[in-house]
Scaffold this active site. Sequence first.
Site, PDB file in Angstrom:
ATOM      1  N   LYS A 265       0.865  -1.191   0.000  1.00  0.00           N
ATOM      2  CA  LYS A 265       0.000   0.000   0.000  1.00  0.00           C
ATOM      3  C   LYS A 265       0.897   1.234   0.000  1.00  0.00           C
ATOM      4  O   LYS A 265       1.463   1.609   1.020  1.00  0.00           O
ATOM      5  CB  LYS A 265      -0.917   0.005   1.223  1.00  0.00           C
ATOM      6  CG  LYS A 265      -1.939   1.136   1.212  1.00  0.00           C
ATOM      7  CD  LYS A 265      -2.873   1.027   2.417  1.00  0.00           C
ATOM      8  CE  LYS A 265      -3.943   2.116   2.347  1.00  0.00           C
ATOM      9  NZ  LYS A 265      -3.378   3.479   2.403  1.00  0.00           N
TER      10      LYS A 265
ATOM     11  N   LYS B 136      -6.749  -8.194  -2.126  1.00  0.00           N
ATOM     12  CA  LYS B 136      -8.027  -8.173  -2.851  1.00  0.00           C
ATOM     13  C   LYS B 136      -8.370  -9.587  -3.298  1.00  0.00           C
ATOM     14  O   LYS B 136      -7.489 -10.323  -3.774  1.00  0.00           O
ATOM     15  CB  LYS B 136      -7.925  -7.257  -4.084  1.00  0.00           C
ATOM     16  CG  LYS B 136      -7.684  -5.797  -3.757  1.00  0.00           C
ATOM     17  CD  LYS B 136      -7.499  -4.965  -5.015  1.00  0.00           C
ATOM     18  CE  LYS B 136      -7.211  -3.514  -4.657  1.00  0.00           C
ATOM     19  NZ  LYS B 136      -6.915  -2.698  -5.848  1.00  0.00           N
TER      20      LYS B 136
END
Length: 791
Positions: free
Chosen positions: A126, A300
């Site tokens: 991230k 995800k």
Amino acid sequence: MPQSVTPAERALALREEIAQHNYRYYVLDEPAVPDAEYDRLFNELKAIEAEHPDLITPDSPTQRVGGAPASGFGEVKHEVPMLSLGNAFAEQDMHDFDRRVREGLDLPAGDLFGGGAEVEYCCEPKLDGLAVSLLYENGLLVRGATRGDGSTGEDISTNVRTIRNVPLKLRGEGWPAVLEVRGEVFMSKAGFEALNERARETGSKTFANPRNAAAGSLRQLDPTITASRPLEFCCYGFGRVDGELPDNQYAILQAFREWGLPISRELKLVKGIQGTLDYYRDIGERRAALEYEIDGVVFKVNQLSYQRELGFRAREPRWAIAHKFPAMEELTELLDVEFQVGRTGAVTPVARLKPVQVAGVTVSNATLHNMDEVARLGVMIGDTVIIRRAGDVIPQVMQVVTERRPADARPVEVPSNCPVCGSAVERTQLVKRGKAGSTTSEGSVYRCVGRLTCQAQLKQSIIHFVSRRAMDIDGLGEKSVEQLVDTGLVASPADLYRLTYEQVLALDGFAELSTKNLLTAIQASKKPTLARFIYALGIPDVGEETAKLLARALGKLERIERALPEVLVYLPDVGLEVAHEIHSFFADAHNRQVIDQLLERGVTPEEPGELAAEFAACVSLADFLARLNITGIASTGAERLASTFGSLDKILSADWLDLKQVERLNDKAIKALREFAENPEQRAHAEAVEQQLRDFGMHWDSPRAEAAGGLSLAGQTWVLTGTLEAMSRDVAKAHLESLGAKVAGSVSAKTHCVVAGPGAGSKLAKAEQLGVTVWTEQQLLDMLAEQGISA
């Protein structure tokens, strides 16, 4: 341009070739041509478009920067909202997320006989930057927008076009007619450091962290400012799509990569909860070595059909989560500022903080560096401040939240007397020497003038003296040194060499064996290398590398002790201020006494003896003259004087008529030279420097020496980064230094080679940015083997 090729055809070919080079450089990280060739192609295209403005297209690489500053940013409504992600802060949070996903998909649960169905997750770091949306129509970039509140963002189309790795036109084929790409604009650690360094040089405001720098750069109304900032883009998903995409997250990002869009190099597919936890730990361990800042990992669900089935809740998807790392920045209160005294007497401000958890560690102290930094921050006691801790770096105060300043906040003031010994505290003076004489200004450091009568300085000096890279006396930790100083047994480093068995045994924490071991270690330290000995003395501004240079270049302690500053500056990386520090240290009566005592008590540095071959006859008469700082005598005039007269004595003895014969030596320079020669003090000093150069063998008339075969890397600067597997970095450093190389801690344009192992980060990035040669560890091993050195 060949006669048969029209300007339009050539422009098209150039655009396609430059686009291919951009793809290889920014997306594949495999540049095919050197920067000079890329620049040549770019400039050729620029010239064609300047001559034929009608050939300019929106996707031309020359159009990345253009247009006048905007008065403001327009609004962009996101057709598909840019949602935020839910966060996981603990391992249990991830177990809960995985359970919810499997339950939402109605997958078989685990029982005593098995773990149940495992979900495939797409993982990537991230990035700590600014979320943006890029809209492509028929492969052309038509709009860029910030995330904003998720529904409405700002139109930053002009600015995103300036980001070098954002393709203005998608490459290849198969992309949807309308494709909205989503990703992060960020700044690498190397780019951030370079940006702040430029800001410091120009006296501009520096940025607190790479995220603020990226956000501030992208929201500039003047696109030329954005273009000057080292911004990068990395895509992680999509919004609106008119057309077909693959059926899973991983394949979509791989397709993006084929179309010229940069994706994370850490992108990976894993199975089940254990795969996500393993990935999180792996990235966490390598976090400090990555080229960019990250604040967690994004997971995800890979299959798009599963994503659609899971859907959304409130403002976040049920099929994705951000597993955050412990925060590297936190808010806390500055309770007080205390001052510590170091081994050189520097009185340094230290922030005492209300304890706060930063990156998983409780922080109650942070560095403020010096009073100039205190002034730059504008910090006051009682302020709410932002603290940052990254890896093993000492926590530091990054910013003051002035909106929260209490009415009773107090300014930070330097004590007039040393908090340890009570001696006066004085601000250092910086002396700048030039042709017009010397000028003095205030430095940023305050120092206690008590020297070794100050116990803080004495203790730190002893701790430095016995450290592993100095005299390497094992068994003397900080507490033991404090006892030795507090009991009066040691008042200088030389006193270590007259400690008795009974004195050491009486110290807390020492038994018979540890006492014998310490005395044996002290005895064994009596034959250090000259470099270790010089470093152990703790000369201000003389670190390990400078100590090694002094030892290798001058060969003998006696030469180093009496070397004049004007001679020392002929050694690489020794500036005039450092040269004066070295000279002043050895000229000091107390320091001379300590060195004499060390030698009397059996400390015998192992000296190379001879002057290093590359410094034999290394000083030319012209260079010597240019450094005398005589007005009007620069390098060219010095060369002409040297070739005309051949010696310093003849130049200083020449009369006005003789000097007039020197080509293009004007009257002002002749007058300044005659005044210098007629000044007894200046002439005597110049002659003393020349005599020392002669004594050391550095004089222009000294015999030249052939460099030994073992010094094949003499004059080269190398950098080691990442993890070396066949040997430690210390061993590799020692091997390179044995061949005459200097091993530095940072990369610059003067770096000869960077050896990069696994985990190499910002240093490798900077080397690639500067075009510095990069070697693998195996290439280093091969080179060492050729020199007869085995790992």
